[in-house]
Scaffold this active site. Sequence first.
Site, PDB file in Angstrom:
ATOM      1  CE  LYS A  22      -1.811   2.854   2.829  1.00 33.17           C
ATOM      2  NZ  LYS A  22      -1.691   4.093   2.023  1.00 33.17           N
TER       3      LYS A  22
ATOM      4  CD  GLU B 220      10.065  12.733  11.446  1.00 33.53           C
ATOM      5  OE1 GLU B 220       8.962  12.211  11.677  1.00 33.53           O
ATOM      6  OE2 GLU B 220      10.969  12.158  10.812  1.00 33.53           O
TER       7      GLU B 220
ATOM      8  CD  GLU C 204      12.961  -0.044   9.608  1.00 32.44           C
ATOM      9  OE1 GLU C 204      13.674   0.784  10.202  1.00 32.44           O
ATOM     10  OE2 GLU C 204      13.102  -1.281   9.748  1.00 32.44           O
TER      11      GLU C 204
ATOM     12  CB  CYS D  15      13.378   9.025   8.041  1.00 35.83           C
ATOM     13  SG  CYS D  15      14.510   8.066   7.023  1.00 35.83           S
TER      14      CYS D  15
HETATM   15  P1  NAD Z   1       2.504   8.345   7.810  1.00 36.33           P
HETATM   16  O1  NAD Z   1       2.784   7.532   9.027  1.00 36.33           O
HETATM   17  O2  NAD Z   1       1.489   9.405   7.888  1.00 36.33           O
HETATM   18  O3  NAD Z   1       2.033   7.397   6.607  1.00 36.33           O
HETATM   19  C1  NAD Z   1       2.831   6.329   6.163  1.00 36.33           C
HETATM   20  C2  NAD Z   1       1.941   5.293   5.514  1.00 36.33           C
HETATM   21  O4  NAD Z   1       1.050   4.791   6.507  1.00 36.33           O
HETATM   22  C3  NAD Z   1       1.068   5.836   4.390  1.00 36.33           C
HETATM   23  O5  NAD Z   1       0.969   4.868   3.379  1.00 36.33           O
HETATM   24  C4  NAD Z   1      -0.266   6.038   5.065  1.00 36.33           C
HETATM   25  O6  NAD Z   1      -1.377   5.956   4.202  1.00 36.33           O
HETATM   26  C5  NAD Z   1      -0.274   4.884   6.049  1.00 36.33           C
HETATM   27  N1  NAD Z   1      -1.159   5.086   7.208  1.00 36.33           N
HETATM   28  C6  NAD Z   1      -1.477   6.244   7.823  1.00 36.33           C
HETATM   29  N2  NAD Z   1      -2.336   6.017   8.834  1.00 36.33           N
HETATM   30  C7  NAD Z   1      -2.569   4.682   8.857  1.00 36.33           C
HETATM   31  C8  NAD Z   1      -3.370   3.830   9.666  1.00 36.33           C
HETATM   32  N3  NAD Z   1      -4.128   4.299  10.650  1.00 36.33           N
HETATM   33  N4  NAD Z   1      -3.353   2.505   9.415  1.00 36.33           N
HETATM   34  C9  NAD Z   1      -2.586   2.006   8.420  1.00 36.33           C
HETATM   35  N5  NAD Z   1      -1.831   2.762   7.612  1.00 36.33           N
HETATM   36  C10 NAD Z   1      -1.808   4.090   7.831  1.00 36.33           C
HETATM   37  O7  NAD Z   1       3.916   8.900   7.332  1.00 36.33           O
HETATM   38  P2  NAD Z   1       4.231   9.821   6.076  1.00 36.33           P
HETATM   39  O8  NAD Z   1       3.763  11.195   6.383  1.00 36.33           O
HETATM   40  O9  NAD Z   1       3.766   9.153   4.851  1.00 36.33           O
HETATM   41  O10 NAD Z   1       5.839   9.771   6.049  1.00 36.33           O
HETATM   42  C11 NAD Z   1       6.627  10.552   6.863  1.00 36.33           C
HETATM   43  C12 NAD Z   1       7.180   9.749   8.021  1.00 36.33           C
HETATM   44  O11 NAD Z   1       7.898   8.611   7.540  1.00 36.33           O
HETATM   45  C13 NAD Z   1       8.179  10.535   8.840  1.00 36.33           C
HETATM   46  O12 NAD Z   1       7.917  10.352  10.202  1.00 36.33           O
HETATM   47  C14 NAD Z   1       9.522   9.918   8.449  1.00 36.33           C
HETATM   48  O13 NAD Z   1      10.531  10.061   9.413  1.00 36.33           O
HETATM   49  C15 NAD Z   1       9.134   8.502   8.241  1.00 36.33           C
HETATM   50  N6  NAD Z   1      10.128   7.784   7.437  1.00 36.33           N
HETATM   51  C16 NAD Z   1      10.936   6.868   8.051  1.00 36.33           C
HETATM   52  C17 NAD Z   1      11.924   6.194   7.325  1.00 36.33           C
HETATM   53  C18 NAD Z   1      12.791   5.151   7.976  1.00 36.33           C
HETATM   54  O14 NAD Z   1      13.419   4.371   7.258  1.00 36.33           O
HETATM   55  N7  NAD Z   1      12.876   5.097   9.297  1.00 36.33           N
HETATM   56  C19 NAD Z   1      12.076   6.452   5.959  1.00 36.33           C
HETATM   57  C20 NAD Z   1      11.234   7.394   5.355  1.00 36.33           C
HETATM   58  C21 NAD Z   1      10.254   8.050   6.099  1.00 36.33           C
END
Ligand code: NAD
Length: 500
Positions: free
Chosen positions: A192, A402, A268, A303
């Site tokens: 997804k 963040e 992650e 991230c």
């Molecule tokens: P997010 O957590 O809002 O969303 C990530 C994914 O989760 C999306 O596909 C979203 O649709 C899904 N999602 C959201 N709510 C959900 C729920 N209730 N149930 C299931 N799925 C759900 O994050 P974002 O805004 O897309 O990305 C930014 C974040 O990602 C930042 O915190 C960043 O640090 C992190 N990130 C971490 C890494 C790593 O390797 N540690 C790498 C890239 C990004």
Amino acid sequence: MTQPKTRIDWEHLASRLSPRHQAFIDGRWVDAASGKTFDCLSPIDGRVLAHVAECGSEDIDRAVRAARRAFDKGDWSQARPAARKKVLVRFAELINQHADELALLESLDMGKPISDALNVDVAASVRCMSWTGEAIDKVYGEVAATGPDELGLVTREPLGVVGAIVPWNFPMLMASWKIAPALAMGNSVVLKPSEKSPLSALRLAELAIEAGIPEGVFNVVPGFGRGAGEPLAMHMDVDGLVFTGSTAVGKHLMVCAGMSNMKRAYMECGGKSPNIVFADAPDLEQAARAAAVGIFYNQGEVCTAASRLLVQRSVKDEFVAMVAKFGAEMQPRHPLDPGAPMGAMVDEAQTRRVLDYIAKGQAEGGRVVIGGERLQTVDGGCYIAPTIFDDVAHGHTIAREEIFGPVLSVIGFDDEAEALAIANDSEYGLAAGVFTSDISRAHRVARKLRAGSVWVNYWDGGDMTAPFGGYKQSGNGRDKSLHAFDKYTEVKATWINLAP
Ligand code: NAD
């Protein structure tokens, strides 16, 4: 060799794109069962790139059932490692052959500069797929250290059906970090992508089939977190859940995994990475450039962004002036301009969120050195100037949370102990940097930093050869390298009685 492209070339190519917009389930393009779609908007000018299928629980269930059927059929899960290797290497070649198109989808969809999309996102996805593919037939099991009367075999088996939920900041690369090792180990995958950046994942599905991945083994279900992500996390027939995204959602997904079928769950998540610069850094100017790129690269939507700059007070003013100079040179430009150092923020909501943090930083007493505002352009679009706050106290909101935008918080320190105390006083532990000429101090500080990656005298080093992941609330498990296979396999012990 192809000629380097100009912005006009990229715009011409963009005008001919027709992105995939349906879900990809069981080797076929399908609408969402509800018939619903959502608008996929470009943050560059707000134009609608596609009306994408908005999958819900019925679609997730369909995809999981297809993945399970394919897994049980065994064309992929039981294939010889050398056969899977061939397909993944072919998959990498196809991604490379379609590099321009994939980079454009990435750039238009989430606003990153086209040169970064091409040279980083696509190139690293190719490398991830080929490195992982090449590794499959070099991974061996173990023989336990037994006495003469028994034989203990330790083998890895695929989990089965893996659900992967990924974010929007490196849409294709984060997907590749999941699907490459998952497929390599013989699993079926339901991916997804983020609702903010679904287009490259859909194109990948098509290339996967062309590479020879059997139908049903790799499915892509676009949709929102609650509507599509959550049913995947709660599904009783998903064996493993891998996620990259925010800490808040990651924590919630661990609960979903526990409340459903105790599927293996690896998260992650976010970061607030400290970059520690000592007065004896080998080259302060080079360190300042690294500090600027470390926070402003990809609009700060990284991230591992070097969002907390800890500088020894004896050189702080001089150092901050240098970072400000390099930062000011990184003003965002149109993402299809090949020279753009920064592009557009992913969308209006993220732009507003970052601007709120900037306002909070000012209200709490931080001093804006450069930036601090939204940039207006003829196309509209979501642009924020590279922003540096000096005189930030460790307890300020912008030093703790963040932001995920181009906002740097500078904090002074006097000695090593103080630097380490500030650096480690965070709920996150994804990455950290240290600049010093003192080799003993470099090792000492690196050991004491509670972070999954530590960089000495540069920022953001590493490739597929080393694991990547977080301590503390930055997550569990590791992506990349052979360590990534741990998330996608069960380890089985088989004991054979050899007694006569
Ligand atoms: P997010 O957590 O809002 O969303 C990530 C994914 O989760 C999306 O596909 C979203 O649709 C899904 N999602 C959201 N709510 C959900 C729920 N209730 N149930 C299931 N799925 C759900 O994050 P974002 O805004 O897309 O990305 C930014 C974040 O990602 C930042 O915190 C960043 O640090 C992190 N990130 C971490 C890494 C790593 O390797 N540690 C790498 C890239 C990004």
